[in-house]
Design a protein around this motif. Structure first.
Motif, PDB file in Angstrom:
ATOM      1  N   HIS A   7       7.454   1.099  -8.274  1.00  0.00           N
ATOM      2  CA  HIS A   7       6.784  -0.076  -8.828  1.00  0.00           C
ATOM      3  C   HIS A   7       5.924  -0.764  -7.768  1.00  0.00           C
ATOM      4  O   HIS A   7       4.888  -1.323  -8.063  1.00  0.00           O
ATOM      5  CB  HIS A   7       7.843  -1.048  -9.371  1.00  0.00           C
ATOM      6  CG  HIS A   7       7.282  -2.296  -9.943  1.00  0.00           C
ATOM      7  ND1 HIS A   7       6.558  -2.319 -11.109  1.00  0.00           N
ATOM      8  CD2 HIS A   7       7.338  -3.581  -9.505  1.00  0.00           C
ATOM      9  CE1 HIS A   7       6.190  -3.563 -11.368  1.00  0.00           C
ATOM     10  NE2 HIS A   7       6.646  -4.342 -10.408  1.00  0.00           N
ATOM     11  N   ALA A   8       6.410  -0.704  -6.531  1.00  0.00           N
ATOM     12  CA  ALA A   8       5.673  -1.310  -5.413  1.00  0.00           C
ATOM     13  C   ALA A   8       6.075  -0.611  -4.122  1.00  0.00           C
ATOM     14  O   ALA A   8       7.186  -0.096  -4.013  1.00  0.00           O
ATOM     15  CB  ALA A   8       5.980  -2.802  -5.320  1.00  0.00           C
ATOM     16  N   ILE A   9       5.146  -0.591  -3.174  1.00  0.00           N
ATOM     17  CA  ILE A   9       5.384   0.025  -1.868  1.00  0.00           C
ATOM     18  C   ILE A   9       4.953  -0.970  -0.796  1.00  0.00           C
ATOM     19  O   ILE A   9       3.795  -1.405  -0.785  1.00  0.00           O
ATOM     20  CB  ILE A   9       4.568   1.328  -1.695  1.00  0.00           C
ATOM     21  CG1 ILE A   9       4.822   2.282  -2.858  1.00  0.00           C
ATOM     22  CG2 ILE A   9       4.899   1.998  -0.364  1.00  0.00           C
ATOM     23  CD1 ILE A   9       3.816   3.430  -2.934  1.00  0.00           C
ATOM     24  N   LYS A  10       5.881  -1.335   0.076  1.00  0.00           N
ATOM     25  CA  LYS A  10       5.521  -2.255   1.156  1.00  0.00           C
ATOM     26  C   LYS A  10       4.625  -1.534   2.153  1.00  0.00           C
ATOM     27  O   LYS A  10       4.764  -0.328   2.366  1.00  0.00           O
ATOM     28  CB  LYS A  10       6.782  -2.760   1.857  1.00  0.00           C
ATOM     29  CG  LYS A  10       7.638  -3.629   0.958  1.00  0.00           C
ATOM     30  CD  LYS A  10       8.833  -4.179   1.689  1.00  0.00           C
ATOM     31  CE  LYS A  10       9.596  -5.106   0.748  1.00  0.00           C
ATOM     32  NZ  LYS A  10      10.969  -5.300   1.138  1.00  0.00           N
ATOM     33  N   ASP A  11       3.730  -2.289   2.776  1.00  0.00           N
ATOM     34  CA  ASP A  11       2.825  -1.713   3.789  1.00  0.00           C
ATOM     35  C   ASP A  11       3.610  -1.072   4.923  1.00  0.00           C
ATOM     36  O   ASP A  11       3.153  -0.126   5.547  1.00  0.00           O
ATOM     37  CB  ASP A  11       1.920  -2.802   4.383  1.00  0.00           C
ATOM     38  CG  ASP A  11       0.950  -3.344   3.342  1.00  0.00           C
ATOM     39  OD1 ASP A  11       0.718  -2.650   2.329  1.00  0.00           O
ATOM     40  OD2 ASP A  11       0.440  -4.462   3.536  1.00  0.00           O
ATOM     41  N   THR A  12       4.789  -1.604   5.189  1.00  0.00           N
ATOM     42  CA  THR A  12       5.612  -1.127   6.305  1.00  0.00           C
ATOM     43  C   THR A  12       6.477   0.079   5.922  1.00  0.00           C
ATOM     44  O   THR A  12       7.172   0.633   6.757  1.00  0.00           O
ATOM     45  CB  THR A  12       6.542  -2.252   6.784  1.00  0.00           C
ATOM     46  OG1 THR A  12       7.282  -2.741   5.658  1.00  0.00           O
ATOM     47  CG2 THR A  12       5.752  -3.390   7.398  1.00  0.00           C
ATOM     48  N   SER A  13       6.440   0.486   4.656  1.00  0.00           N
ATOM     49  CA  SER A  13       7.278   1.596   4.192  1.00  0.00           C
ATOM     50  C   SER A  13       6.924   2.894   4.908  1.00  0.00           C
ATOM     51  O   SER A  13       5.750   3.206   5.099  1.00  0.00           O
ATOM     52  CB  SER A  13       7.113   1.797   2.688  1.00  0.00           C
ATOM     53  OG  SER A  13       7.750   2.993   2.269  1.00  0.00           O
ATOM     54  N   ILE A  14       7.973   3.665   5.267  1.00  0.00           N
ATOM     55  CA  ILE A  14       7.725   4.969   5.884  1.00  0.00           C
ATOM     56  C   ILE A  14       7.108   5.947   4.888  1.00  0.00           C
ATOM     57  O   ILE A  14       6.617   6.997   5.260  1.00  0.00           O
ATOM     58  CB  ILE A  14       9.012   5.571   6.485  1.00  0.00           C
ATOM     59  CG1 ILE A  14      10.115   5.638   5.434  1.00  0.00           C
ATOM     60  CG2 ILE A  14       9.471   4.804   7.694  1.00  0.00           C
ATOM     61  CD1 ILE A  14      11.307   6.452   5.877  1.00  0.00           C
ATOM     62  N   LEU A  15       7.127   5.574   3.606  1.00  0.00           N
ATOM     63  CA  LEU A  15       6.560   6.451   2.571  1.00  0.00           C
ATOM     64  C   LEU A  15       5.211   5.956   2.056  1.00  0.00           C
ATOM     65  O   LEU A  15       4.664   6.506   1.100  1.00  0.00           O
ATOM     66  CB  LEU A  15       7.548   6.573   1.398  1.00  0.00           C
ATOM     67  CG  LEU A  15       8.887   7.230   1.763  1.00  0.00           C
ATOM     68  CD1 LEU A  15       9.858   7.140   0.619  1.00  0.00           C
ATOM     69  CD2 LEU A  15       8.673   8.673   2.175  1.00  0.00           C
ATOM     70  N   ARG A  24       2.693   8.575   1.541  1.00  0.00           N
ATOM     71  CA  ARG A  24       3.100   9.737   0.741  1.00  0.00           C
ATOM     72  C   ARG A  24       3.160   9.464  -0.756  1.00  0.00           C
ATOM     73  O   ARG A  24       2.986  10.363  -1.558  1.00  0.00           O
ATOM     74  CB  ARG A  24       4.496  10.224   1.186  1.00  0.00           C
ATOM     75  CG  ARG A  24       4.617  10.635   2.638  1.00  0.00           C
ATOM     76  CD  ARG A  24       3.983  11.983   2.950  1.00  0.00           C
ATOM     77  NE  ARG A  24       4.416  13.085   2.121  1.00  0.00           N
ATOM     78  CZ  ARG A  24       5.483  13.825   2.319  1.00  0.00           C
ATOM     79  NH1 ARG A  24       6.282  13.560   3.331  1.00  0.00           N
ATOM     80  NH2 ARG A  24       5.766  14.820   1.519  1.00  0.00           N
ATOM     81  N   LEU A  25       3.461   8.209  -1.114  1.00  0.00           N
ATOM     82  CA  LEU A  25       3.703   7.874  -2.519  1.00  0.00           C
ATOM     83  C   LEU A  25       2.658   6.903  -3.044  1.00  0.00           C
ATOM     84  O   LEU A  25       1.997   6.218  -2.278  1.00  0.00           O
ATOM     85  CB  LEU A  25       5.091   7.239  -2.676  1.00  0.00           C
ATOM     86  CG  LEU A  25       6.281   8.101  -2.251  1.00  0.00           C
ATOM     87  CD1 LEU A  25       7.573   7.310  -2.377  1.00  0.00           C
ATOM     88  CD2 LEU A  25       6.349   9.375  -3.076  1.00  0.00           C
ATOM     89  N   VAL A  26       2.543   6.862  -4.363  1.00  0.00           N
ATOM     90  CA  VAL A  26       1.702   5.859  -5.015  1.00  0.00           C
ATOM     91  C   VAL A  26       2.528   5.210  -6.126  1.00  0.00           C
ATOM     92  O   VAL A  26       3.498   5.792  -6.625  1.00  0.00           O
ATOM     93  CB  VAL A  26       0.394   6.463  -5.612  1.00  0.00           C
ATOM     94  CG1 VAL A  26      -0.475   7.057  -4.525  1.00  0.00           C
ATOM     95  CG2 VAL A  26       0.692   7.479  -6.686  1.00  0.00           C
TER      96      VAL A  26
END
Length: 94
Positions: free
Chosen positions: A38-46, A49-51
């Motif tokens: 639903h959401a991906i933080k800018d700091t995420s290690i993914l 890779r993901l959208v």
């Protein structure tokens, strides 16, 4: 649906192995297709890779397609101290 039917008939399969700790993802089940990003933080290690919209179909070999978002998030958290976690996402064609 079984997990293999879903992954073989639609979309692009994205497999990631992640280290311990937070993933920086928000999982939701907005339209009944199963848990999705639903959401991906800018700091995420993914983040690269993901959208948003990618479906989470498996976590460490467990089929997650029929789980609620809450159940998925809990499972990811419970495994956050493991040396690694293997997640499989499915990106649906637009």
């Amino acid at each position: 649906h079984s997990f293999n039917n879903i992954t073989s008939s639609m979309g692009e399969r994205i497999e990631v192995t992640v280290p311990p700790g937070k993933l920086g993802l928000v999982i939701d089940t907005p339209d009944g297709r199963g848990p999705a990003v639903h959401a991906i933080k800018d700091t995420s290690i993914l983040a690269d890779r993901l959208v948003v919209g990618d479906l989470l179909v498996s976590l460490d070999g467990d089929d997650t397609t029929s789980m609620t978002a809450v159940r998925c998030s809990k499972l990811i958290s419970q495994k956050s101290r493991n040396p690694s976690r293997h997640l499989v996402f499915l990106r649906m064609p637009k």
